[in-house]
Design a protein around this motif. Structure first.
Motif, PDB file in Angstrom:
ATOM      1  N   ALA A  83      67.963   2.653 -76.098  1.00  0.00           N
ATOM      2  CA  ALA A  83      66.711   1.841 -76.313  1.00  0.00           C
ATOM      3  C   ALA A  83      67.344   0.729 -77.496  1.00  0.00           C
ATOM      4  N   PRO A  84      68.208   1.145 -78.332  1.00  0.00           N
ATOM      5  CA  PRO A  84      68.679  -0.181 -79.463  1.00  0.00           C
ATOM      6  C   PRO A  84      69.687  -1.149 -78.408  1.00  0.00           C
ATOM      7  N   ALA A  85      70.293  -0.723 -77.482  1.00  0.00           N
ATOM      8  CA  ALA A  85      71.119  -1.650 -76.568  1.00  0.00           C
ATOM      9  C   ALA A  85      70.510  -2.174 -75.640  1.00  0.00           C
ATOM     10  N   GLY A  86      69.146  -2.127 -75.417  1.00  0.00           N
ATOM     11  CA  GLY A  86      68.334  -2.627 -74.448  1.00  0.00           C
ATOM     12  C   GLY A  86      68.481  -2.275 -73.021  1.00  0.00           C
ATOM     13  N   ILE A  87      68.993  -1.014 -72.999  1.00  0.00           N
ATOM     14  CA  ILE A  87      69.304  -0.467 -71.635  1.00  0.00           C
ATOM     15  C   ILE A  87      67.970   0.271 -71.230  1.00  0.00           C
ATOM     16  N   ALA A  88      67.082   0.721 -72.081  1.00  0.00           N
ATOM     17  CA  ALA A  88      66.099   1.374 -71.641  1.00  0.00           C
ATOM     18  C   ALA A  88      65.013   1.017 -72.821  1.00  0.00           C
ATOM     19  N   ASP A  89      63.656   1.365 -72.315  1.00  0.00           N
ATOM     20  CA  ASP A  89      62.546   1.060 -73.316  1.00  0.00           C
ATOM     21  C   ASP A  89      62.484   2.225 -74.256  1.00  0.00           C
ATOM     22  N   ALA A  90      61.814   1.848 -75.253  1.00  0.00           N
ATOM     23  CA  ALA A  90      61.623   2.871 -76.628  1.00  0.00           C
ATOM     24  C   ALA A  90      59.926   3.129 -76.548  1.00  0.00           C
ATOM     25  N   PRO A  91      59.648   4.295 -76.710  1.00  0.00           N
ATOM     26  CA  PRO A  91      60.637   5.374 -76.865  1.00  0.00           C
ATOM     27  C   PRO A  91      61.023   6.090 -75.184  1.00  0.00           C
ATOM     28  N   LEU A  92      62.286   6.953 -75.297  1.00  0.00           N
ATOM     29  CA  LEU A  92      62.585   7.433 -74.145  1.00  0.00           C
ATOM     30  C   LEU A  92      61.687   8.652 -73.630  1.00  0.00           C
ATOM     31  N   SER A  93      61.943   9.063 -72.328  1.00  0.00           N
ATOM     32  CA  SER A  93      60.837  10.034 -71.994  1.00  0.00           C
ATOM     33  C   SER A  93      61.160  11.283 -72.862  1.00  0.00           C
ATOM     34  N   PRO A  94      59.916  11.953 -73.071  1.00  0.00           N
ATOM     35  CA  PRO A  94      60.211  13.171 -73.830  1.00  0.00           C
ATOM     36  C   PRO A  94      61.115  14.531 -73.155  1.00  0.00           C
ATOM     37  N   LEU A  95      61.214  14.198 -71.789  1.00  0.00           N
ATOM     38  CA  LEU A  95      62.118  15.125 -70.957  1.00  0.00           C
ATOM     39  C   LEU A  95      63.668  14.945 -71.427  1.00  0.00           C
ATOM     40  N   LEU A  96      63.799  13.759 -71.755  1.00  0.00           N
ATOM     41  CA  LEU A  96      65.350  13.272 -72.741  1.00  0.00           C
ATOM     42  C   LEU A  96      65.336  13.520 -73.924  1.00  0.00           C
ATOM     43  N   THR A  97      64.288  13.294 -74.534  1.00  0.00           N
ATOM     44  CA  THR A  97      64.551  13.420 -76.298  1.00  0.00           C
ATOM     45  C   THR A  97      64.232  14.985 -76.648  1.00  0.00           C
ATOM     46  N   CYS A  98      63.654  15.895 -75.772  1.00  0.00           N
ATOM     47  CA  CYS A  98      63.134  17.009 -76.227  1.00  0.00           C
ATOM     48  C   CYS A  98      64.407  18.079 -76.392  1.00  0.00           C
ATOM     49  N   ILE A  99      65.703  17.757 -75.881  1.00  0.00           N
ATOM     50  CA  ILE A  99      66.671  18.633 -75.817  1.00  0.00           C
ATOM     51  C   ILE A  99      66.926  19.626 -76.989  1.00  0.00           C
ATOM     52  N   PRO A 100      67.202  18.796 -78.045  1.00  0.00           N
ATOM     53  CA  PRO A 100      67.367  19.512 -79.133  1.00  0.00           C
ATOM     54  C   PRO A 100      66.279  20.501 -79.733  1.00  0.00           C
ATOM     55  N   ASN A 101      65.120  20.098 -79.609  1.00  0.00           N
ATOM     56  CA  ASN A 101      64.007  20.915 -80.315  1.00  0.00           C
ATOM     57  C   ASN A 101      63.768  21.906 -79.193  1.00  0.00           C
ATOM     58  N   LYS A 102      63.685  21.704 -78.047  1.00  0.00           N
ATOM     59  CA  LYS A 102      63.455  22.639 -77.027  1.00  0.00           C
ATOM     60  C   LYS A 102      64.816  23.904 -76.872  1.00  0.00           C
TER      61      LYS A 102
END
Length: 339
Positions: free
Chosen positions: A310-329
């Motif tokens: 997201a900071p690089a402008g490649i994807a919108d923020a926030p990313l999908s929870p399927l991508l961001t939940c990896i450490p928590n799950k």
């Protein structure tokens, strides 16, 4: 010394890099300081290995000594293996028992020996109340294969064990049984989490990644912090929307934190869904089997790569929870099905 043991020593020493040879041999502590001083470590590797094997024979070093050397080598090169995570649990109403490491080792070894005649089990204590276990599997008719061992790293008084992926999948139930009984748990399951980076897996399951890898000063205001993502950015790029950039940085930090991420190489998503359409008929509409799709994200450092999107402008923020939940799950294998 038996010829097979001598060959095991030779092959184990041969794979140790020359730059690490002295360090690993001193850690092993089977050859004395005086013996090591008699060896010419500047000669070619083959004659060097032969000299070291002769010293091992002089010391009447055993198969267990060779296995211990192999454990130490693997501890130095743990990233060369792929590690799976297993989680154990107590039965309903079971209390936490006092843990005795020596009793655990004895029980673990007895269970394997009772079930399988030809098996070699070796242990080495490590930091943080961990024990490294090396298992050379054999069969009822074949001696243990010392060159394809399985490794287990167990942290005492925790429900987690980390195992190197083994080619002998048929021995996994026995290994799970030995771990469960020896650690006084009730059952064991394999988590959907795998990586070459053992320390990162440990940080994820113990929820230590925001302490273990943290290097920033958390009292620094957000606007004074840097996510380290603009270092190589072209200075000619003009950010027209400063407010949006700050929002992206804030959202990224809220999700990932401003500490380095645990290291994983991939995340895999399996999708199973029934075909849905408002139109009647058609081949897919009559299909009873679900449609299946597999998506795999790969990177030398996946979570840091996702953090930078997201900071690089490649994807919108926030990313999908399927991508961001990896450490928590505590997962990097996902199965997505229709609700």
């Amino acid at each position: 010394m038996d010829e097979t043991v001598s060959e095991f020593f030779r092959r184990t020493i041969l794979k140790i890099p020359m730059t690490e040879m002295m360090t690993i041999l001193k850690t092993w502590n089977v050859l004395s300081e005086n013996q090591l001083q008699t060896v010419n470590f500047r000669q070619r590797k083959e004659p060097l290995v032969q000299d070291l094997v002769l010293l091992c024979e002089e010391n009447h070093a055993s198969l267990q000594d060779a296995a211990l050397l192999d454990i130490i080598y693997t501890q130095f090169h743990r990233h060369q293996k792929v590690w799976d995570v297993f989680q154990m649990s107590k039965g309903p109403g079971e209390d936490i028992d006092l843990f005795d490491m020596e009793q655990f080792k004895s029980s673990f070894k007895k269970i394997l020996k009772r079930a399988l005649k030809n098996v070699t089990v070796s242990f080495r204590d490590a930091e943080e109340n961990a024990v490294w276990i090396r298992i050379a599997w054999g069969t009822q008719y074949r001696k243990p294969n010392q060159y394809k061992p399985a490794y287990v790293v167990y942290y005492s008084q925790t429900p987690y064990a980390f195992t190197s992926s083994s080619q002998l999948k048929s021995n996994l139930p026995l290994l799970g049984q030995a771990l469960t009984i020896a650690s006084k748990h009730h059952q064991i399951v394999k988590m959907d989490l795998r990586s070459r980076y053992l320390d990162s897996l440990k940080a994820i399951v113990f929820k230590q990644y925001n302490q273990t890898f943290e290097t920033h000063n958390s009292t620094t205001p957000l606007q004074e912090r840097s996510l380290g993502l603009d270092i190589n950015m072209d200075s000619r790029i003009i950010h027209e929307n400063k407010i949006e950039k700050e929002r992206v940085q804030r959202v990224t930090q809220e999700i990932f934190g401003d500490y380095p991420q645990p290291r994983l190489e991939f995340a895999q998503y399996k999708l199973e869904t029934k075909f849905k359409s408002d139109l009647n008929g058609g081949i897919l509409a009559e299909r009873e089997e679900p449609l299946r799709c597999l998506v795999k994200f790969s990177s030398p450092h996946l979570l840091e790569a996702l953090k930078s999107l997201a900071p690089a402008g490649i994807a919108d923020a926030p990313l999908s929870p399927l991508l961001t939940c990896i450490p928590n799950k505590g997962m990097n294998y996902f199965k997505i099905r229709d609700k």
